[in-house]
Design a protein around this motif. Structure first.
Motif, PDB file in Angstrom:
ATOM      1  N   ALA A  17       0.808  -1.214   0.045  1.00 44.73           N
ATOM      2  CA  ALA A  17      -0.037  -0.102   0.343  1.00 44.73           C
ATOM      3  C   ALA A  17       0.840   1.078  -0.026  1.00 44.73           C
ATOM      4  CB  ALA A  17      -0.917   0.084   1.161  1.00 44.73           C
ATOM      5  N   GLY A  18       2.138   0.979   0.597  1.00 45.61           N
ATOM      6  CA  GLY A  18       3.036   2.144   0.584  1.00 45.61           C
ATOM      7  C   GLY A  18       4.103   2.156  -0.471  1.00 45.61           C
ATOM      8  N   HIS A  19       4.487   0.998  -0.647  1.00 45.30           N
ATOM      9  CA  HIS A  19       5.688   1.014  -1.696  1.00 45.30           C
ATOM     10  C   HIS A  19       5.645  -0.342  -2.522  1.00 45.30           C
ATOM     11  CE1 HIS A  19       7.164  -1.521   1.625  1.00 45.30           C
ATOM     12  NE2 HIS A  19       7.031  -0.318   2.470  1.00 45.30           N
TER      13      HIS A  19
ATOM     14  N   GLY B 208       8.376  -4.172   4.167  1.00 45.54           N
ATOM     15  CA  GLY B 208       7.091  -4.392   4.564  1.00 45.54           C
ATOM     16  C   GLY B 208       7.168  -4.701   6.082  1.00 45.54           C
ATOM     17  N   LEU B 209       7.948  -5.588   6.361  1.00 49.64           N
ATOM     18  CA  LEU B 209       7.952  -5.927   7.659  1.00 49.64           C
ATOM     19  C   LEU B 209       8.625  -4.827   8.690  1.00 49.64           C
ATOM     20  CD1 LEU B 209       9.204  -9.593   7.429  1.00 49.64           C
ATOM     21  CD2 LEU B 209       6.964  -8.712   7.903  1.00 49.64           C
ATOM     22  N   ARG B 210       9.718  -4.119   8.053  1.00 47.97           N
ATOM     23  CA  ARG B 210      10.126  -2.720   8.625  1.00 47.97           C
ATOM     24  C   ARG B 210       8.990  -1.871   8.984  1.00 47.97           C
ATOM     25  NH1 ARG B 210      15.013  -3.851   6.039  1.00 47.97           N
ATOM     26  NH2 ARG B 210      14.827  -2.018   4.673  1.00 47.97           N
ATOM     27  N   ASP B 211       8.260  -1.658   8.087  1.00 49.34           N
ATOM     28  CA  ASP B 211       7.043  -0.743   8.184  1.00 49.34           C
ATOM     29  C   ASP B 211       6.165  -1.276   9.665  1.00 49.34           C
ATOM     30  OD1 ASP B 211       7.540   0.484   5.726  1.00 49.34           O
ATOM     31  OD2 ASP B 211       5.934  -0.929   4.570  1.00 49.34           O
ATOM     32  N   ALA B 212       5.682  -2.495   9.761  1.00 54.06           N
ATOM     33  CA  ALA B 212       5.010  -3.111  10.782  1.00 54.06           C
ATOM     34  C   ALA B 212       5.776  -2.995  12.062  1.00 54.06           C
ATOM     35  CB  ALA B 212       4.847  -4.491  10.583  1.00 54.06           C
ATOM     36  N   ALA B 213       7.100  -2.949  11.953  1.00 50.08           N
ATOM     37  CA  ALA B 213       7.896  -2.789  12.949  1.00 50.08           C
ATOM     38  C   ALA B 213       8.066  -1.242  13.595  1.00 50.08           C
ATOM     39  CB  ALA B 213       9.220  -3.466  13.195  1.00 50.08           C
ATOM     40  N   TRP B 214       8.358  -0.404  12.714  1.00 50.78           N
ATOM     41  CA  TRP B 214       8.267   0.992  13.188  1.00 50.78           C
ATOM     42  C   TRP B 214       7.043   1.433  13.245  1.00 50.78           C
ATOM     43  CZ3 TRP B 214      12.097   3.499  14.819  1.00 50.78           C
ATOM     44  CH2 TRP B 214      13.457   3.259  14.274  1.00 50.78           C
ATOM     45  N   LEU B 215       5.817   1.037  13.004  1.00 50.98           N
ATOM     46  CA  LEU B 215       4.689   1.476  13.208  1.00 50.98           C
ATOM     47  C   LEU B 215       4.253   1.076  14.641  1.00 50.98           C
ATOM     48  CD1 LEU B 215       1.767   2.587  12.339  1.00 50.98           C
ATOM     49  CD2 LEU B 215       0.946   0.507  11.693  1.00 50.98           C
TER      50      LEU B 215
ATOM     51  N   ALA C 192       2.969  11.287  12.014  1.00 46.58           N
ATOM     52  CA  ALA C 192       4.133  11.986  11.344  1.00 46.58           C
ATOM     53  C   ALA C 192       5.533  11.438  11.581  1.00 46.58           C
ATOM     54  CB  ALA C 192       4.335  13.592  11.757  1.00 46.58           C
ATOM     55  N   ARG C 193       5.718  10.928  12.854  1.00 47.42           N
ATOM     56  CA  ARG C 193       6.826  10.176  13.276  1.00 47.42           C
ATOM     57  C   ARG C 193       7.086   8.980  12.469  1.00 47.42           C
ATOM     58  NH1 ARG C 193       7.730  11.785  19.677  1.00 47.42           N
ATOM     59  NH2 ARG C 193       8.077  14.003  19.346  1.00 47.42           N
ATOM     60  N   TYR C 194       5.866   8.155  12.058  1.00 46.52           N
ATOM     61  CA  TYR C 194       5.953   6.912  11.443  1.00 46.52           C
ATOM     62  C   TYR C 194       6.385   7.271  10.067  1.00 46.52           C
ATOM     63  CZ  TYR C 194       4.418   2.833   8.815  1.00 46.52           C
ATOM     64  OH  TYR C 194       4.392   1.891   7.788  1.00 46.52           O
ATOM     65  N   THR C 195       5.832   8.282   9.394  1.00 42.02           N
ATOM     66  CA  THR C 195       6.245   8.529   8.019  1.00 42.02           C
ATOM     67  C   THR C 195       7.836   8.862   7.998  1.00 42.02           C
ATOM     68  OG1 THR C 195       4.089   9.519   7.283  1.00 42.02           O
ATOM     69  CG2 THR C 195       6.018  10.588   6.171  1.00 42.02           C
ATOM     70  N   ALA C 196       8.060   9.922   9.104  1.00 43.58           N
ATOM     71  CA  ALA C 196       9.628  10.172   9.029  1.00 43.58           C
ATOM     72  C   ALA C 196      10.480   8.887   9.307  1.00 43.58           C
ATOM     73  CB  ALA C 196       9.920  11.088  10.347  1.00 43.58           C
ATOM     74  N   ALA C 197       9.926   7.887  10.011  1.00 48.20           N
ATOM     75  CA  ALA C 197      10.840   6.695  10.255  1.00 48.20           C
ATOM     76  C   ALA C 197      11.024   5.838   8.978  1.00 48.20           C
ATOM     77  CB  ALA C 197      10.188   5.917  11.249  1.00 48.20           C
ATOM     78  N   ARG C 198       9.845   5.953   8.167  1.00 45.41           N
ATOM     79  CA  ARG C 198      10.068   5.152   6.779  1.00 45.41           C
ATOM     80  C   ARG C 198      10.431   6.084   5.613  1.00 45.41           C
ATOM     81  NH1 ARG C 198      11.411   1.810   7.371  1.00 45.41           N
ATOM     82  NH2 ARG C 198      10.670   0.398   5.694  1.00 45.41           N
TER      83      ARG C 198
ATOM     84  N   ILE D  45      13.229   7.890   4.466  1.00 43.43           N
ATOM     85  CA  ILE D  45      14.372   7.583   3.839  1.00 43.43           C
ATOM     86  C   ILE D  45      15.003   6.225   3.484  1.00 43.43           C
ATOM     87  CG2 ILE D  45      17.008   8.069   4.494  1.00 43.43           C
ATOM     88  CD1 ILE D  45      16.388  10.262   6.184  1.00 43.43           C
ATOM     89  N   ASP D  46      14.459   5.264   4.383  1.00 50.67           N
ATOM     90  CA  ASP D  46      14.632   3.891   4.194  1.00 50.67           C
ATOM     91  C   ASP D  46      13.903   3.290   2.771  1.00 50.67           C
ATOM     92  OD1 ASP D  46      15.078   1.194   4.207  1.00 50.67           O
ATOM     93  OD2 ASP D  46      13.568   0.696   5.940  1.00 50.67           O
ATOM     94  N   VAL D  47      12.894   3.747   2.629  1.00 50.06           N
ATOM     95  CA  VAL D  47      12.020   3.325   1.581  1.00 50.06           C
ATOM     96  C   VAL D  47      12.457   4.075   0.072  1.00 50.06           C
ATOM     97  CG1 VAL D  47       9.723   3.456   0.170  1.00 50.06           C
ATOM     98  CG2 VAL D  47       9.608   2.879   2.755  1.00 50.06           C
ATOM     99  N   ALA D  48      12.719   5.379   0.302  1.00 53.83           N
ATOM    100  CA  ALA D  48      13.496   6.064  -0.750  1.00 53.83           C
ATOM    101  C   ALA D  48      14.698   5.318  -1.300  1.00 53.83           C
ATOM    102  CB  ALA D  48      13.506   7.529  -0.559  1.00 53.83           C
ATOM    103  N   ALA D  49      15.535   5.084  -0.343  1.00 54.82           N
ATOM    104  CA  ALA D  49      16.892   4.761  -0.738  1.00 54.82           C
ATOM    105  C   ALA D  49      16.603   3.516  -1.277  1.00 54.82           C
ATOM    106  CB  ALA D  49      17.603   4.664   0.615  1.00 54.82           C
TER     107      ALA D  49
END
Length: 420
Positions: free
Chosen positions: A289-291, A304-311, A332-338, A340-344
């Motif tokens: 849904a996000g990437h 996707g699993l890092r998404d779940a853990a950071w959420l 906003a903090r969840y978005t910030a956590a994801r 850079i990782d996703v973009a990279a």
């Protein structure tokens, strides 16, 4: 009937990333519902596997899931890259070993269907409402989100986790825009048995049409991701088993010896997608849904699993400060956590893939020189390996071996009553 229609969190989508998010949040004490169309993976054919890195395996251990899939998974002790492009400057064979960064294995190759089944089995033992239905409508209000289900039921949550894939209804309802693109490529996936042992080595042939990758499975078996031009992939998918085995043996150049049985093949076009934000209007996105990334470098499900853990981290930290699950600061903090990782990961995979497709000599020279440098310079190789496994910097608590001090043992062993 569902006894409790009001939840802290409602997770929409029953793929591995959504299931992991639901299990993690339920284990952390959030009143959680999981809405999924499927009650188990066994009812639908899925021969795909996912190469999960150490952080993802630790996450599954901390969620109590790993024991359910360990026996059907295979460790990946090394990754070999072979240049099969026919370029003017032939790149050397490069082998990355887990031992050179102090690990027994980079991770494990895990079959998708047993992983989904194991996650569902754990979910059903938790105080987590598993509701087998599709989502028909998502309505967002200032203080919560209401989901109208195809069954006619309605659920309300302070937060909805959109784990409903690349055409996410949750993402659309939240008004989160996306950027998407496609490649003139298709991937053919299957698994097969072979005579020679793989020795825990995943091999990636770099070819002009895209990568051709084998990943270890238990015994003398491997999974395959074969990227080709769409018309070639279509012809490969249409071959009978005998003809396909011959093509596979030829492409492997004798690496794994004679090929035995081949599982049913699946084919899908390659594309990419990224959301311009990962949470908004009481909706947080995980997984596709996000990437969406091509099946190159084993990044998709690990992301996707890092998404779940950071959420899980973001919601637990927000709760500790008295915020509700859908609070804008928490999201906003969840978005910030994801971000850079996703973009990279998306940028790296896109560059690598397009470098194989390019006919420009400077591009091939740059790729070849890069592989020469990785082979010759051990410190550089180690940096690349570590960054490939997980982004540098902070690690979500549920991906730490001691679960970062999170208590996952205090919850009751049985779920609340839920209706199909």
């Amino acid at each position: 009937m569902i006894k409790n229609e009001n939840f802290d969190v409602v997770v929409a989508g029953g793929g591995p990333a959504g299931l992991a998010a639901a299990v993690a949040l339920a284990r952390l004490g959030f009143a959680t519902a999981l809405v999924t169309k499927e009650s188990a993976a066994g009812g639908r054919p899925d021969n795909r596997t996912a190469a999960l890195f150490t952080g993802s395996i630790t996450f599954l251990r901390n969620l109590g899931v790993w024991d359910g899939v360990a026996a059907v998974s295979a460790p990946i002790s090394a990754i070999r890259i072979l240049d099969d492009t026919g370029a003017l400057l032939k790149a050397p064979e490069v082998v990355f070993t887990a031992a050179e960064i102090g690990l027994d294995a980079f991770g494990y190759n895990v079959p998708n269907s047993p992983l989904v089944d194991a996650l569902l089995a754990v979910a059903r033992r938790l105080p987590l409402a598993v509701i087998e239905a599709g989502v028909a409508e998502v309505a967002i209000a200032e203080d919560g989100v209401t989901l109208a289900l195809e069954s006619g039921a309605r659920l309300r949550g302070r937060l909805v986790v959109g784990a409903d894939g690349r055409r996410s209804l949750c993402r659309q309802a939240a008004g989160i825009a996306t950027d998407s693109w496609s490649y003139d490529q298709a991937a053919l996936t299957t698994s097969f048995t072979h005579q020679r042992p793989h020795a825990g080595v995943s091999t990636e042939f770099h070819r002009p049409a895209g990568p051709f990758t084998t990943v270890p499975l238990p015994g003398t078996a491997s999974s395959l991701v074969w990227v080709e031009r769409p018309e070639v992939a279509e012809r490969l998918a249409a071959l009978d088993d005998q003809a396909f085995r011959a093509m596979l043996e030829d492409r492997l150049q004798g690496l794994l010896g004679p090929i035995g049985t081949v599982a049913p093949r699946a084919r899908f076009p390659l594309s990419g997608l990224t959301a311009r934000g990962f949470a908004r209007n009481r909706v947080a996105l995980v997984g596709e849904a996000g990437h969406v990334v091509p099946p190159i470098g084993a990044q998709g499900l690990n992301l996707g699993l890092r998404d779940a853990a950071w959420l899980a981290d973001s919601l637990a930290d927000g709760r500790a400060k008295g915020r509700d699950c859908g609070d804008p600061v928490t999201l906003a903090r969840y978005t910030a956590a994801r971000r850079i990782d996703v973009a990279a990961r998306i940028w790296t995979i896109d560059i690598l893939n397009r470098s194989l497709l390019s006919s420009l000599l400077p591009v091939h020279l740059a790729r070849g020189l890069g592989l020469h440098a990785l082979k010759a310079l051990a410190p550089l190789r180690q940096i690349v390996v570590r960054e490939g496994l997980a982004p540098s910097g902070a690690t979500p608590r549920l991906m730490q071996p001691d679960a970062g001090g999170v208590d996952l043992t205090a919850l009751a062993p049985h779920p609340p009553e839920a209706a199909a």
